[in-house]
Enzyme design. Structure first.
Site, short mmCIF file in Angstrom:
data_model
loop_
_atom_site.label_atom_id
_atom_site.label_comp_id
_atom_site.label_asym_id
_atom_site.label_seq_id
_atom_site.Cartn_x
_atom_site.Cartn_y
_atom_site.Cartn_z
CG HIS A 311 -2.36 1.24 0.75
ND1 HIS A 311 -2.60 2.16 2.10
CD2 HIS A 311 -3.51 0.55 0.91
CE1 HIS A 311 -3.32 2.77 1.18
NE2 HIS A 311 -4.02 1.63 0.75
CG ASP A 369 -8.88 -4.35 -2.34
OD1 ASP A 369 -10.10 -4.88 -2.19
OD2 ASP A 369 -7.73 -3.33 -3.35
#
Ligand code: CMC
Length: 435
Positions: A311, A369
């Site tokens: 991320h 996700d």
């Protein structure tokens, strides 16, 4: 942000030896920021920050992320507490208005949103213009953009009441548009919204019911859907939110801005990642193939990434991923799925990656996700709908950020600069003189 400087950073230009003191501004929490607004005027240089990794593009009171500690707060409340004790519409109220609602405010808000769920009948005919095999994100982008052609009475961005009604309309109508985009691709009749149901419950109803028989939504699945919506509701200045703000900074109407956000969300590095996780798991095929796959991920030339990992901001476990993993187990239990090969593979991938020096040194952890695709697949959603669900939930974040921007007196049109590396000025070459 206080306008008072809390210290400064000095910038000196070597060639002229000119210096500029950059005032440091403080937020409530998080690192201070150096105010660079006077650099060009004083030193004649711009800053260069591709991907804006080091640039605060705005001041915001909505969401705070501490990527190193793995903390996500909405209006100060930790995401795990909201996911545990709140509901999506309550979080929506919080994001939009800054405080948790009283019982009456919550009732009025829920009532207001659930009374805007229907679409203009003429808009229904829009769907027929799409091919049956259209990706539902393409349909979502088109139909949401078209809302501005139907709701002229809420397009004045300078009128607070218009902004309020547009927010209600967007939050309320996105589930209807999303469910109809799905029904259209499978050739089933559109199900009209039911305002007596909860927000997530109504969405599952429109997705799964048919007019020929009664349909009861499982409360466990409705709660899981609601929690997935909470986990995706906002995430400060990510790519799609920045897109919405940039589009909105020009004075464009909110429906057009949200359509721009949907387009930005579509990419696999952003909202398309959970779809990409499932594709990755299908490509790996079996647990035994995981070590080979991990080697491929570590080989830069292969251009293969471990989807659902890493991320831009989190350099620790994404707090949303933990809740998502828990929800995954709850959903599979409710659906009576004892052994899910995808979940087994995902857990094994996570176990291996969390002990591998490549991922440890680069601080790559599972993101939101990684597990969401497995839950959504188990709930019966086709992969093409995954990003659509993300868009349904993120709409409240987008519209809250858009509203905050419009109400910020220091707001200006967003207009980044560039380092030009093309040809210097030259004279036009006539066609017969070109080689
Ligand atoms: N698998 C393998 N290596 C990775 C991964 C990954 N998933 N993510 C980053 N790296 C490596 C990358 O190769 C680079 O290595 P090096 O320093 O040797 O060049 C280093 O880690 C830093 O990566 P980056 O691409 O510079 O980091 P970024 O901040 O630009 O990218 C990201 C963040 C999310 C796009 C990236 O981690 C990624 O592509 N992840 C997979 C896609 C994904 O799961 N996206 C969902 C993000 S969360 C949901 C959302 O916010 O929309």
């Amino acid at each position: 942000m206080s306008n008072e400087a809390h210290g400064s950073v000095t910038m000196t230009l070597d060639e002229s030896n000119k210096s500029l003191s950059l005032p440091l501004r403080l937020g409530t929490i998080g690192p201070s920021v150096a105010d660079i607004s006077k650099i060009y005027g004083t030193l004649g240089v711009f800053t260069y920050d591709p991907g804006y990794g080091m640039t605060a593009s705005c001041e915001s009171k909505i969401t705070y992320i501490d990527g190193d500690a793995g903390i996500l707060l909405h209006r100060g409340y930790p995401i795990d507490q909201l996911a545990e004790h709140s509901s999506f519409l309550e979080v929506a109220y919080l994001l939009l208005n800054g405080e948790l609602p009283t019982a009456k405010e919550r009732h009025d808000f829920e009532y207001g949103v659930m009374r805007h769920t229907m679409l203009h009948e003429q808009l229904r005919r829009f769907f027929d213009g799409f091919r049956r095999d259209a990706h539902p994100m393409a349909v979502l982008c088109g139909v949401v953009g078209a809302l501005s052609a139907f709701y002229h009475d809420s397009l004045d961005i300078n009128d607070p009441e218009h902004r309020r009604i547009s927010a209600f309309r967007l939050i309320a109508k996105l589930p209807t548009i999303a469910a109809w985009a799905y029904k259209y691709t499978i050739g089933q009749p559109f199900m009209y919204p039911r305002n007596d149901l909860g927000y997530a419950e109504n969405f599952l109803y429109m997705m799964n019911a048919v007019p020929a028989e009664p349909y009861k939504v499982s409360p466990v699945l409705a709660r899981a859907m609601d929690r997935i919506f909470i986990l995706h509701a906002d995430h400060e200045q990510n790519a799609s939110t920045s897109t919405v703000r940039l589009a909105g900074s020009t004075g464009a109407n909110p429906f057009a801005c949200i359509a721009a956000g949907i387009a930005s969300l579509w990419g696999p590095a952003h909202g398309g990642a959970n779809e990409a996780v499932l594709k990755m798991l299908a490509d790996i095929g079996h647990k035994d193939n995981i070590p080979d796959f991990i080697e491929k991920v570590k080989d830069k030339d292969s251009h293969v990434r471990l989807m659902g990992f890493g991320h831009r901001v989190y350099k620790n476990y994404d707090p949303r991923a933990k809740i998502m993993e828990r929800t995954c187990h709850e959903v599979l239990a409710e659906l009576g799925i004892k052994d899910d090969p995808l979940l087994d593979m995902a857990m094994e991938l996570e176990r291996i990656a969390r002990h591998d020096e490549y991922f440890i040194s680069k601080k790559l952890y599972p993101n939101v996700d990684f597990y969401s695709g497995i839950i959504l697949k188990a709930m019966g959603f086709p992969t093409s709908m995954f990003t659509v669900l993300f868009a349904v939930a993120r709409t409240v974040g987008w519209i809250s950020q858009w509203k905050e921007m419009i109400e910020d007196p220091s707001q200006r049109i967003g207009r980044p600069r560039q380092v030009y590396t093309g040809s210097p000025q030259r004279d036009f070459t006539p066609l017969d003189a070109r080689s």
